[in-house]
Design an enzyme around this catalytic site. Sequence first.
Site, PDB file in Angstrom:
ATOM      1  CB  SER A 124       7.571   2.591   5.271  1.00 30.49           C
ATOM      2  OG  SER A 124       6.952   1.714   6.185  1.00 30.49           O
ATOM      3  NE  ARG A 171      -6.970  -2.473   2.520  1.00 32.76           N
ATOM      4  CZ  ARG A 171      -6.746  -2.845   3.777  1.00 32.76           C
ATOM      5  NH1 ARG A 171      -5.516  -2.779   4.256  1.00 32.76           N
ATOM      6  NH2 ARG A 171      -7.702  -3.280   4.552  1.00 32.76           N
ATOM      7  CG  HIS A 201       2.337  -9.297 -27.347  1.00 36.76           C
ATOM      8  ND1 HIS A 201       2.535  -9.328 -28.716  1.00 36.76           N
ATOM      9  CD2 HIS A 201       1.908  -8.049 -27.069  1.00 36.76           C
ATOM     10  CE1 HIS A 201       2.267  -8.139 -29.233  1.00 36.76           C
ATOM     11  NE2 HIS A 201       1.879  -7.339 -28.238  1.00 36.76           N
ATOM     12  CE  LYS A 240       4.061  -5.692   6.829  1.00 38.59           C
ATOM     13  NZ  LYS A 240       3.631  -4.299   6.747  1.00 38.59           N
ATOM     14  CD  GLU A 250      -3.390  -4.921   1.042  1.00 35.81           C
ATOM     15  OE1 GLU A 250      -3.311  -4.533   2.218  1.00 35.81           O
ATOM     16  OE2 GLU A 250      -2.684  -4.450   0.129  1.00 35.81           O
ATOM     17  N   GLY A 253       0.807  -1.215   0.000  1.00 33.84           N
ATOM     18  CA  GLY A 253       0.000   0.000   0.000  1.00 33.84           C
ATOM     19  C   GLY A 253       0.843   1.269   0.000  1.00 33.84           C
ATOM     20  CB  SER A 254       4.030   2.291   1.489  1.00 31.35           C
ATOM     21  OG  SER A 254       3.442   2.477   2.745  1.00 31.35           O
TER      22      SER A 254
HETATM   23  O1  PA5 Z   1      -1.756  -2.693   2.790  1.00 28.93           O
HETATM   24  C1  PA5 Z   1      -0.917  -3.135   3.580  1.00 28.93           C
HETATM   25  O2  PA5 Z   1      -1.135  -3.212   4.812  1.00 28.93           O
HETATM   26  C2  PA5 Z   1       0.416  -3.574   3.080  1.00 28.93           C
HETATM   27  O3  PA5 Z   1       0.425  -3.692   1.691  1.00 28.93           O
HETATM   28  C3  PA5 Z   1       1.491  -2.583   3.561  1.00 28.93           C
HETATM   29  O4  PA5 Z   1       1.330  -1.352   2.918  1.00 28.93           O
HETATM   30  C4  PA5 Z   1       2.874  -3.159   3.298  1.00 28.93           C
HETATM   31  O5  PA5 Z   1       3.026  -4.355   4.026  1.00 28.93           O
HETATM   32  C5  PA5 Z   1       3.970  -2.202   3.682  1.00 28.93           C
HETATM   33  O6  PA5 Z   1       3.760  -1.674   4.955  1.00 28.93           O
HETATM   34  P1  PA5 Z   1       3.938  -0.104   5.128  1.00 28.93           P
HETATM   35  O7  PA5 Z   1       2.950   0.512   4.176  1.00 28.93           O
HETATM   36  O8  PA5 Z   1       3.622   0.164   6.547  1.00 28.93           O
HETATM   37  O9  PA5 Z   1       5.358   0.194   4.765  1.00 28.93           O
END
Ligand code: PA5
Length: 355
Positions: A102, A154, A256, A350, A240, A59-60
């Site tokens: 992040s 996200r 392709h 994690k 998600e 999401g970041s």
């Molecule tokens: O949507 C989510 O929770 C993940 O895709 C996080 O964005 C990803 O694990 C990275 O974490 P962060 O955005 O805190 O760096």
Amino acid sequence: MAGAKMTDEELMSHDASGMLGVLDAFPEQVSEALEIGMSDVALPDASGITDVTILGMGGSGISGDVASVLAPLYGARIPVLASKQYSAPAYLGPGSLVFAVSYSGNTAETLAGFAEARDRGARVVAVSSGGALSERCGVEGVPLFGIPGGLQPRASLGYLFVPIICALERMGLLSNAMRDLRGSLPVLESRRAQYSIASGIDDNPARRLARDLIGFLPVVYGVEGYLAVAALRWKCQFNEMAKIPAFHNYFPELNHNETVGWQNLREICSQAHVIALCEPGLPERLEKRIEVTLDLIGGSVAHTTRVFARGSNTIERLLDVFYFGDYASVYTALELGQDPTPVERIDELKKRLAG
Ligand code: PA5
């Protein structure tokens, strides 16, 4: 309850953590993110920058994809690339500008890339709501755009990508992107009126699409450029928010390979709902590909739907199609009786990796 037509109240009862409210506040988030991006964070020296890299995951990390497709359209004449891995790209050096993004500030891959970029003498800027990344920025004197915490990454796209665009423009690498971001605010407000739950289902294309998706596997196709990034975003949001598998690809590349792949495994193919993200006025060579492809595969998949991004410039269209996908994925979650907010598997993963 999944499959039955739910009332607004029934639907909202599954949104225990209030994701719809967070989406409703997206125009205000973009506006606040512009203020953060214009705040007095001291940016690195802009002279002699040869490349820009945005480090981040999930999401970041999507903020890097967004910046990389917008930058050339707003005047960048150097590569602007997203990097989603532990290792920083080999080309990083003193001429490189690096954004470490992040939301939590604790993502292992981004922290590793940040450290490597610093070791190589790159000019680093961070975007984060806290965690180890913010701490390191404080200790090492790295410029940091501090963004509000308490959301899901996200659901924080505005906070995550807008400061990058502002920094690039303030450093003279882009022009007019902030103007278009500001100009997109009333457009986003009018989209909110259409996509939010207050809008009746007949007037709400995001909610209608979610209903059509129940029981099917979303396969989202974009088109080279920002629509390919939108297809990735939609896929991730279905994963998600709704906790369902989803896949993405983009034209012309999918012609392709993937176009052939709908031929066998008929039962599985017949579960797919292909959504083609496009915009009015695409070049004929791409428009024709979409039409011919949907015609060729139409008999093998359950449904094909085209979604048109609307807006008077790329930023408006990008934000429109992202916003549509965010709501569609949340409505899909709620139609399935699923709270869109928690991502327990990511949390568990994690935890286990850290242990
Ligand atoms: O949507 C989510 O929770 C993940 O895709 C996080 O964005 C990803 O694990 C990275 O974490 P962060 O955005 O805190 O760096």
